[in-house]
Design a protein around this motif. Structure first.
Motif, mmCIF file in Angstrom:
data_model
loop_
_atom_site.group_PDB
_atom_site.id
_atom_site.type_symbol
_atom_site.label_atom_id
_atom_site.label_comp_id
_atom_site.label_asym_id
_atom_site.label_seq_id
_atom_site.Cartn_x
_atom_site.Cartn_y
_atom_site.Cartn_z
ATOM 1 N N LYS A 1 42.865 44.154 34.538
ATOM 2 C CA LYS A 1 42.637 45.533 34.106
ATOM 3 C C LYS A 1 41.380 45.650 33.254
ATOM 4 C CE LYS A 1 47.476 46.874 34.353
ATOM 5 N NZ LYS A 1 48.704 47.251 33.630
ATOM 6 N N ALA A 2 40.841 44.501 32.886
ATOM 7 C CA ALA A 2 39.628 44.478 32.071
ATOM 8 C C ALA A 2 38.456 43.990 32.920
ATOM 9 C CB ALA A 2 39.826 43.535 30.882
ATOM 10 N N PRO A 3 37.230 44.348 32.533
ATOM 11 C CA PRO A 3 36.060 43.778 33.218
ATOM 12 C C PRO A 3 35.984 42.270 32.949
ATOM 13 C CG PRO A 3 35.457 45.712 31.921
ATOM 14 C CD PRO A 3 36.857 45.331 31.506
ATOM 15 N N HIS A 4 35.507 41.534 33.945
ATOM 16 C CA HIS A 4 35.288 40.100 33.792
ATOM 17 C C HIS A 4 33.946 39.772 34.413
ATOM 18 C CE1 HIS A 4 39.318 39.380 32.302
ATOM 19 N NE2 HIS A 4 39.811 40.092 33.307
ATOM 20 N N ASP A 5 33.569 38.518 34.344
ATOM 21 C CA ASP A 5 32.378 38.097 35.071
ATOM 22 C C ASP A 5 32.511 36.632 35.422
ATOM 23 O OD1 ASP A 5 31.288 36.472 32.964
ATOM 24 O OD2 ASP A 5 29.287 37.063 33.595
ATOM 25 N N VAL A 6 31.633 36.201 36.290
ATOM 26 C CA VAL A 6 31.637 34.808 36.740
ATOM 27 C C VAL A 6 30.242 34.277 36.499
ATOM 28 C CG1 VAL A 6 31.903 33.253 38.715
ATOM 29 C CG2 VAL A 6 33.362 35.295 38.524
ATOM 30 N N THR A 7 30.112 33.333 35.595
ATOM 31 C CA THR A 7 28.806 32.769 35.281
ATOM 32 C C THR A 7 28.874 31.253 35.375
ATOM 33 O OG1 THR A 7 28.253 34.606 33.805
ATOM 34 C CG2 THR A 7 26.987 32.568 33.554
ATOM 35 N N GLY A 8 28.121 30.704 36.300
ATOM 36 C CA GLY A 8 28.123 29.257 36.483
ATOM 37 C C GLY A 8 26.713 28.753 36.675
ATOM 38 N N SER A 9 26.610 27.479 37.000
ATOM 39 C CA SER A 9 25.313 26.875 37.230
ATOM 40 C C SER A 9 24.844 27.235 38.632
ATOM 41 C CB SER A 9 25.425 25.352 37.075
ATOM 42 O OG SER A 9 24.203 24.756 37.424
ATOM 43 N N GLY A 10 23.915 28.182 38.712
ATOM 44 C CA GLY A 10 23.398 28.581 40.014
ATOM 45 C C GLY A 10 23.999 29.851 40.573
ATOM 46 N N PHE A 11 24.935 30.436 39.846
ATOM 47 C CA PHE A 11 25.494 31.705 40.311
ATOM 48 C C PHE A 11 25.973 32.537 39.123
ATOM 49 C CE2 PHE A 11 29.914 30.302 39.799
ATOM 50 C CZ PHE A 11 29.798 28.924 39.923
ATOM 51 N N ALA A 12 25.847 33.839 39.265
ATOM 52 C CA ALA A 12 26.271 34.750 38.205
ATOM 53 C C ALA A 12 26.575 36.110 38.823
ATOM 54 C CB ALA A 12 25.178 34.888 37.146
ATOM 55 N N SER A 13 27.752 36.582 38.568
ATOM 56 C CA SER A 13 28.178 37.838 39.197
ATOM 57 C C SER A 13 27.661 39.061 38.459
ATOM 58 C CB SER A 13 29.706 37.895 39.232
ATOM 59 O OG SER A 13 30.224 37.997 37.911
ATOM 60 N N GLY A 14 27.376 38.905 37.171
ATOM 61 C CA GLY A 14 27.170 40.101 36.369
ATOM 62 C C GLY A 14 28.525 40.731 36.119
ATOM 63 N N ASN A 15 28.530 41.887 35.504
ATOM 64 C CA ASN A 15 29.803 42.530 35.175
ATOM 65 C C ASN A 15 30.616 42.844 36.433
ATOM 66 O OD1 ASN A 15 31.487 44.041 33.063
ATOM 67 N ND2 ASN A 15 31.218 45.569 34.676
ATOM 68 N N LEU A 16 31.886 42.474 36.387
ATOM 69 C CA LEU A 16 32.791 42.765 37.504
ATOM 70 C C LEU A 16 33.902 43.682 36.984
ATOM 71 C CD1 LEU A 16 33.624 39.500 39.522
ATOM 72 C CD2 LEU A 16 32.331 41.492 40.292
ATOM 73 N N ASP A 17 33.824 44.940 37.343
ATOM 74 C CA ASP A 17 34.879 45.856 36.924
ATOM 75 C C ASP A 17 36.161 45.560 37.711
ATOM 76 O OD1 ASP A 17 33.577 47.316 34.951
ATOM 77 O OD2 ASP A 17 32.605 48.629 36.427
ATOM 78 N N PRO A 18 37.297 46.041 37.221
ATOM 79 C CA PRO A 18 38.559 45.815 37.942
ATOM 80 C C PRO A 18 38.440 46.269 39.391
ATOM 81 C CG PRO A 18 39.003 46.713 35.772
ATOM 82 C CD PRO A 18 37.509 46.728 35.947
ATOM 83 N N GLY A 19 38.956 45.424 40.293
ATOM 84 C CA GLY A 19 38.918 45.751 41.717
ATOM 85 C C GLY A 19 37.666 45.274 42.436
ATOM 86 N N LYS A 20 36.666 44.849 41.669
ATOM 87 C CA LYS A 20 35.416 44.404 42.289
ATOM 88 C C LYS A 20 35.469 42.913 42.622
ATOM 89 C CE LYS A 20 33.192 48.347 41.871
ATOM 90 N NZ LYS A 20 32.766 49.131 43.054
ATOM 91 N N SER A 21 34.606 42.524 43.568
ATOM 92 C CA SER A 21 34.542 41.125 43.981
ATOM 93 C C SER A 21 33.114 40.617 43.948
ATOM 94 C CB SER A 21 35.097 40.965 45.410
ATOM 95 O OG SER A 21 36.466 41.257 45.452
ATOM 96 N N TYR A 22 33.008 39.317 43.887
ATOM 97 C CA TYR A 22 31.703 38.654 43.910
ATOM 98 C C TYR A 22 31.855 37.399 44.765
ATOM 99 C CZ TYR A 22 27.961 35.519 42.355
ATOM 100 O OH TYR A 22 26.919 34.619 42.315
#
Ligand SMILES: [Cu+2]
Length: 142
Positions: A55-76
């Motif tokens: 229900k909260a925004p999340h993000d995915v940040t790793g070595s070589g990839f970064a989603s930026g802000n991911l609002d609920p329901g969004k995918s990367y």
């Protein structure tokens, strides 16, 4: 007599493994506040998709990839091209332990998503069933 159960078990194993091989992607859920599963092992070339199921925004940040802000329901999505171990975090909630790992390797040649346990279970069930059939078949011959 012994070849029939073996063929049966191999067929059962093949059926169980086929869906995992056909799908060239895995999906990781970002919930509040964890990645599920937090660790996956995939073959090179596998498309890894994170879906924000929280229900909260999340993000995915790793070595070589970064989603930026991911609002609920969004995918990367990110394609795991090269073998290696990729640690990643949610920048917002890493302090709460929202971290994960993608292991990319070609050892098995198949994505390992937890379905392996199902495949193994089906293989055991198939072998047990084949053994049972074999016993019954043997009794009828006598
Ligand atoms: Cu988060």
């Amino acid at each position: 007599m012994s070849r029939l159960p073996l063929a049966f078990a191999l067929a059962a194993a093949g059926l169980a493994v086929a869906p995992a091989a056909a799908g060239s992607g895995v999906t990781i859920s970002a919930v509040d506040n964890a990645f599920r599963p937090s660790s996956v092992t995939v073959a090179p070339g596998t498309r890894v998709t994170w879906h924000n199921a929280g229900k909260a925004p999340h993000d995915v940040t790793g070595s070589g990839f970064a989603s930026g802000n991911l609002d609920p329901g969004k995918s990367y999505a990110w394609t795991a091209a090269k073998a290696g171990t990729y640690a990643y975090i949610c920048r917002y909630h890493s302090g709460l332990g929202m971290k994960g790992t993608i292991v990319v390797r070609s050892a098995s040649g198949l994505p390992k998503t937890g379905g392996d346990h199902v495949a193994l279970g089906l293989l055991v069930l198939g072998a047990a069933g084949a053994a049972g059939l074999s016993l019954r078949y043997g009794w009828r011959l006598r």
